[in-house]
Design a protein around this motif. Sequence first.
Motif, PDB file in Angstrom:
ATOM      1  N   THR A 143       0.817  -1.211   0.000  1.00 26.80           N
ATOM      2  CA  THR A 143       0.000   0.000   0.000  1.00 26.80           C
ATOM      3  C   THR A 143       0.854   1.266   0.000  1.00 26.80           C
ATOM      4  O   THR A 143       0.575   2.213  -0.720  1.00 26.80           O
ATOM      5  N   PHE A 144       1.894   1.259   0.808  1.00 29.84           N
ATOM      6  CA  PHE A 144       2.666   2.500   0.944  1.00 29.84           C
ATOM      7  C   PHE A 144       3.357   2.861  -0.366  1.00 29.84           C
ATOM      8  O   PHE A 144       3.505   4.036  -0.707  1.00 29.84           O
ATOM      9  N   TRP A 145       3.736   1.825  -1.106  1.00 32.48           N
ATOM     10  CA  TRP A 145       4.417   2.074  -2.375  1.00 32.48           C
ATOM     11  C   TRP A 145       3.449   2.677  -3.395  1.00 32.48           C
ATOM     12  O   TRP A 145       3.761   3.631  -4.095  1.00 32.48           O
ATOM     13  N   ILE A 146       2.233   2.118  -3.457  1.00 31.74           N
ATOM     14  CA  ILE A 146       1.222   2.668  -4.355  1.00 31.74           C
ATOM     15  C   ILE A 146       0.941   4.123  -3.969  1.00 31.74           C
ATOM     16  O   ILE A 146       0.780   4.987  -4.826  1.00 31.74           O
ATOM     17  N   GLY A 147       0.879   4.378  -2.666  1.00 29.32           N
ATOM     18  CA  GLY A 147       0.628   5.738  -2.186  1.00 29.32           C
ATOM     19  C   GLY A 147       1.691   6.703  -2.693  1.00 29.32           C
ATOM     20  O   GLY A 147       1.393   7.794  -3.181  1.00 29.32           O
TER      21      GLY A 147
ATOM     22  N   ASP B  96      21.796   8.848  -3.685  1.00 26.36           N
ATOM     23  CA  ASP B  96      20.883   9.462  -2.719  1.00 26.36           C
ATOM     24  C   ASP B  96      21.461  10.775  -2.209  1.00 26.36           C
ATOM     25  O   ASP B  96      22.485  11.265  -2.713  1.00 26.36           O
ATOM     26  N   ASP B  97      20.829  11.345  -1.183  1.00 23.73           N
ATOM     27  CA  ASP B  97      21.235  12.668  -0.715  1.00 23.73           C
ATOM     28  C   ASP B  97      22.655  12.709  -0.176  1.00 23.73           C
ATOM     29  O   ASP B  97      23.286  13.757  -0.135  1.00 23.73           O
ATOM     30  N   GLN B  98      23.177  11.538   0.256  1.00 23.59           N
ATOM     31  CA  GLN B  98      24.537  11.541   0.790  1.00 23.59           C
ATOM     32  C   GLN B  98      25.563  11.114  -0.253  1.00 23.59           C
ATOM     33  O   GLN B  98      26.721  10.857   0.088  1.00 23.59           O
ATOM     34  N   GLY B  99      25.132  10.994  -1.491  1.00 22.21           N
ATOM     35  CA  GLY B  99      26.062  10.594  -2.536  1.00 22.21           C
ATOM     36  C   GLY B  99      26.291   9.105  -2.573  1.00 22.21           C
ATOM     37  O   GLY B  99      27.290   8.610  -3.080  1.00 22.21           O
ATOM     38  N   ARG B 100      25.345   8.320  -2.019  1.00 20.80           N
ATOM     39  CA  ARG B 100      25.471   6.863  -1.996  1.00 20.80           C
ATOM     40  C   ARG B 100      24.939   6.298  -3.310  1.00 20.80           C
ATOM     41  O   ARG B 100      23.882   6.731  -3.777  1.00 20.80           O
ATOM     42  N   ASP B 101      25.663   5.364  -3.903  1.00 17.56           N
ATOM     43  CA  ASP B 101      25.220   4.739  -5.143  1.00 17.56           C
ATOM     44  C   ASP B 101      23.959   3.927  -4.863  1.00 17.56           C
ATOM     45  O   ASP B 101      23.961   3.025  -4.027  1.00 17.56           O
ATOM     46  N   MET B 102      22.866   4.221  -5.572  1.00 18.68           N
ATOM     47  CA  MET B 102      21.587   3.572  -5.285  1.00 18.68           C
ATOM     48  C   MET B 102      21.627   2.075  -5.588  1.00 18.68           C
ATOM     49  O   MET B 102      21.031   1.285  -4.871  1.00 18.68           O
ATOM     50  N   LEU B 103      22.341   1.688  -6.663  1.00 15.38           N
ATOM     51  CA  LEU B 103      22.411   0.265  -7.009  1.00 15.38           C
ATOM     52  C   LEU B 103      23.000  -0.522  -5.839  1.00 15.38           C
ATOM     53  O   LEU B 103      22.472  -1.559  -5.433  1.00 15.38           O
ATOM     54  N   SER B 104      24.084   0.001  -5.263  1.00 14.62           N
ATOM     55  CA  SER B 104      24.712  -0.692  -4.136  1.00 14.62           C
ATOM     56  C   SER B 104      23.782  -0.699  -2.931  1.00 14.62           C
ATOM     57  O   SER B 104      23.625  -1.718  -2.256  1.00 14.62           O
ATOM     58  N   ALA B 105      23.160   0.445  -2.684  1.00 13.16           N
ATOM     59  CA  ALA B 105      22.252   0.525  -1.540  1.00 13.16           C
ATOM     60  C   ALA B 105      21.117  -0.476  -1.677  1.00 13.16           C
ATOM     61  O   ALA B 105      20.707  -1.111  -0.703  1.00 13.16           O
ATOM     62  N   ILE B 106      20.610  -0.636  -2.917  1.00 10.18           N
ATOM     63  CA  ILE B 106      19.504  -1.564  -3.145  1.00 10.18           C
ATOM     64  C   ILE B 106      19.958  -3.006  -2.925  1.00 10.18           C
ATOM     65  O   ILE B 106      19.270  -3.795  -2.278  1.00 10.18           O
ATOM     66  N   LEU B 107      21.143  -3.348  -3.451  1.00  6.83           N
ATOM     67  CA  LEU B 107      21.630  -4.722  -3.286  1.00  6.83           C
ATOM     68  C   LEU B 107      21.803  -5.052  -1.804  1.00  6.83           C
ATOM     69  O   LEU B 107      21.412  -6.120  -1.340  1.00  6.83           O
ATOM     70  N   LEU B 266      14.994   2.563   2.543  1.00  5.81           N
ATOM     71  CA  LEU B 266      15.515   3.295   1.385  1.00  5.81           C
ATOM     72  C   LEU B 266      14.392   4.096   0.729  1.00  5.81           C
ATOM     73  O   LEU B 266      14.568   5.264   0.363  1.00  5.81           O
ATOM     74  N   ILE B 267      13.227   3.451   0.609  1.00  4.85           N
ATOM     75  CA  ILE B 267      12.085   4.131   0.003  1.00  4.85           C
ATOM     76  C   ILE B 267      11.685   5.328   0.856  1.00  4.85           C
ATOM     77  O   ILE B 267      11.413   6.417   0.347  1.00  4.85           O
ATOM     78  N   TRP B 280      14.288   8.925  -8.369  1.00  6.81           N
ATOM     79  CA  TRP B 280      15.011   7.644  -8.361  1.00  6.81           C
ATOM     80  C   TRP B 280      15.378   7.138  -6.971  1.00  6.81           C
ATOM     81  O   TRP B 280      15.517   5.947  -6.773  1.00  6.81           O
ATOM     82  N   ILE B 281      15.521   8.036  -6.004  1.00  5.92           N
ATOM     83  CA  ILE B 281      15.934   7.600  -4.665  1.00  5.92           C
ATOM     84  C   ILE B 281      14.862   6.687  -4.069  1.00  5.92           C
ATOM     85  O   ILE B 281      15.141   5.740  -3.351  1.00  5.92           O
ATOM     86  N   SER B 282      13.597   6.980  -4.378  1.00  3.33           N
ATOM     87  CA  SER B 282      12.498   6.177  -3.861  1.00  3.33           C
ATOM     88  C   SER B 282      12.073   5.089  -4.838  1.00  3.33           C
ATOM     89  O   SER B 282      11.748   3.979  -4.442  1.00  3.33           O
ATOM     90  N   VAL B 283      12.062   5.434  -6.123  1.00  8.67           N
ATOM     91  CA  VAL B 283      11.427   4.560  -7.106  1.00  8.67           C
ATOM     92  C   VAL B 283      12.205   3.259  -7.321  1.00  8.67           C
ATOM     93  O   VAL B 283      11.621   2.177  -7.349  1.00  8.67           O
ATOM     94  N   PHE B 284      13.531   3.326  -7.432  1.00  8.35           N
ATOM     95  CA  PHE B 284      14.265   2.096  -7.733  1.00  8.35           C
ATOM     96  C   PHE B 284      14.220   1.068  -6.605  1.00  8.35           C
ATOM     97  O   PHE B 284      13.987  -0.114  -6.877  1.00  8.35           O
ATOM     98  N   PRO B 285      14.410   1.481  -5.333  1.00  6.98           N
ATOM     99  CA  PRO B 285      14.211   0.469  -4.272  1.00  6.98           C
ATOM    100  C   PRO B 285      12.790  -0.072  -4.299  1.00  6.98           C
ATOM    101  O   PRO B 285      12.572  -1.268  -4.072  1.00  6.98           O
ATOM    102  N   GLY B 286      11.830   0.796  -4.622  1.00 11.08           N
ATOM    103  CA  GLY B 286      10.441   0.366  -4.678  1.00 11.08           C
ATOM    104  C   GLY B 286      10.216  -0.669  -5.763  1.00 11.08           C
ATOM    105  O   GLY B 286       9.556  -1.684  -5.531  1.00 11.08           O
TER     106      GLY B 286
END
Lengths: 324, 313
Positions: A143-147, B96-107, B266-267, B280-286
């Motif tokens: 849900t939170f993601w859809i939001g 992200d805001d601290q300059g962290r590579d998102m791919l690495s953060a996601i893995l 992360l999201i 992208w900071i939210s969308v890719f982890p999502g």
Amino acid sequence: MISYLASRLLQTIATLVVMSVLVFVGLYMVGNPVDALLSSSATPAERIAVIHAFGLDRPIWDQYALFVWKALHGNLGNSFVYGQPALRLILARMPATLELAFGALLLALLIGIPLGIRAGLRPEGLVSKSIMTFSILGFSLPTFWIGLMMVLVFSVELGWLPSSGRGQTVELLGVPVSFLTRDGLAHLLLPALNLALYKISLVIRLTRAGVMEVSQLDYVRFARAKGLTEGRILRVHVLKNTLIPLITVIGLEFGAVIAFAVVTETIFAWPGMGKLIVDAIGVLDRPVILAYLLLTVVMFSVINLIVDILYAIVDPRVRLAGGA
Amino acid sequence: MGQPGRSADAAPDAAPGASPGAAARAPLLGMLTALLRNRLALAGFVIVGLLVLGALLAPLVAPQNPYDLSKLNFMDGRLPPGSMSTDGSVYLLGTDDQGRDMLSAILYGLRTSLLVGVASAAIALVIGAAAGLVSAYAGGRTDAVLMRVVDIQLSFPSILIALILLAVLGQGVSKIILALVVTQWAYYARTVRGSALVESRRAYVDAARSMALSDRRIIFRHILPNCLPPLIVVATMRVAYAIMLEATLSFLGIGLPVTQPSLGLLIANGFAYLMSGNYWISVFPGVTLLLLIVGINLIGDALRDILNPRREG
């Protein structure tokens, strides 16, 4: 029936006592609210004054006894942060949450029933298959993601709808509500839809299953043989019998909607009880946490009790099995 | 409210194979072959397999160690996907805001999410299966009390129970696993009790009893293996749910500490920047979370259809 009622009531009370003790004892074993209440530069004297003022220096069972005594009188302590009675704080936020929850249920029915009927009448069609795929997604996506995506698409990119707050409210019987103003309604739409998604999927599935099942029963075939129009068969014969189980389930789901409002309220900054409790957990505002939990537990226990009693009235086997 | 298993009690089935071992292996093997023939399930396996592999090999394949603060460069903060870093490498999914590579953060986030989801499901499965077996085998008062507890617990939404527990316990990986175990064991208990009730009335159990085998042996060697197929379906779905619940709780800021970010955290971190267009900071982890959950559910759906061919949708 009376013995069933008595045993069921006793069980509800037992649940309440166990929950309150668990929550209360638990909250006292972790974290120190004094640290959260005082600035780091506080003197030892100030510290003692705060501990004394909040009754934190008494033995734990004393605090619990005092807490129960006060709770029974509707006094659940003052919020450490706001300095107001915790119960009043929560009750003040409750209308917002209820409005959101009712809005979500309404949307779930308004969107779910027509789609469910469509999918049930012609289950093999492409449209029906798409509807069912949608409902699977509604079930499995968080849900939170859809939001978040709703905020991104409808607020940030398209700019169609506001993404935070309740908007303009007007008083209805002394309670501020959003749905009576245009601005408030615009603010309500996204969060209510977000909260409704899971329930829409549920309603679609229940309606579809009901329509498919009922359409094959003899009385529907008889109605068709009589030459009634399809519209009339659907409205009078099929839908009526599909809606009964649907309403039961929706009633039961109301509690879940209120619980999940925590998530939606956080995303859309909706000023309800859910947002309050998440903030309270963050700063360990114990009276507010306790009051929220007890209030929800009471609410749930009452909903469950009512549903069980209704079941017992409708189905005698339940009380014979449970009460004896 | 219902009493699972009761309606199925009367199933007058004959005993399957004579050896309990063979009886246990055959349904599982059949399940697996049918699963690999199902195209959607196969897709689910590929998705989940790749994600698990990425998570397991994160220290080897991730371009950067996202927890090593000395490697982070604030000058690289909030760069869009595909940007060049100051030292010449490419941030495939942005920073992200601290300059962290998102791919690495996601893995690395995947590691935490999977650990929490799988560990909590496994522990809940063991506890729930044990409770369900005891309940079905002992019957009577034990059964009534255990199932009453299950009923009461299931009447509260799991997010509410988890919220209460975490408000009490505080943050941490072990605490969120504990909270998820408490919210989930009841589902397993109910499933196992239902199928154990059916199994315990079959002829092979009578045969085992007449051979004077111990209760423990009958429960674990004869009944339990035959309860496994439905249990596996429930477990698959529950792992996905546990991962989702953990992500939700972390998103609310009451699950995991910031030092060990899961996908949910992360999201949540990216949420603040969503409004300013740094999607992208939210969308890719999502998206990663979605793939994981949908992948697991595809496998679970296929499993359920294989076990219960009549049920569709």
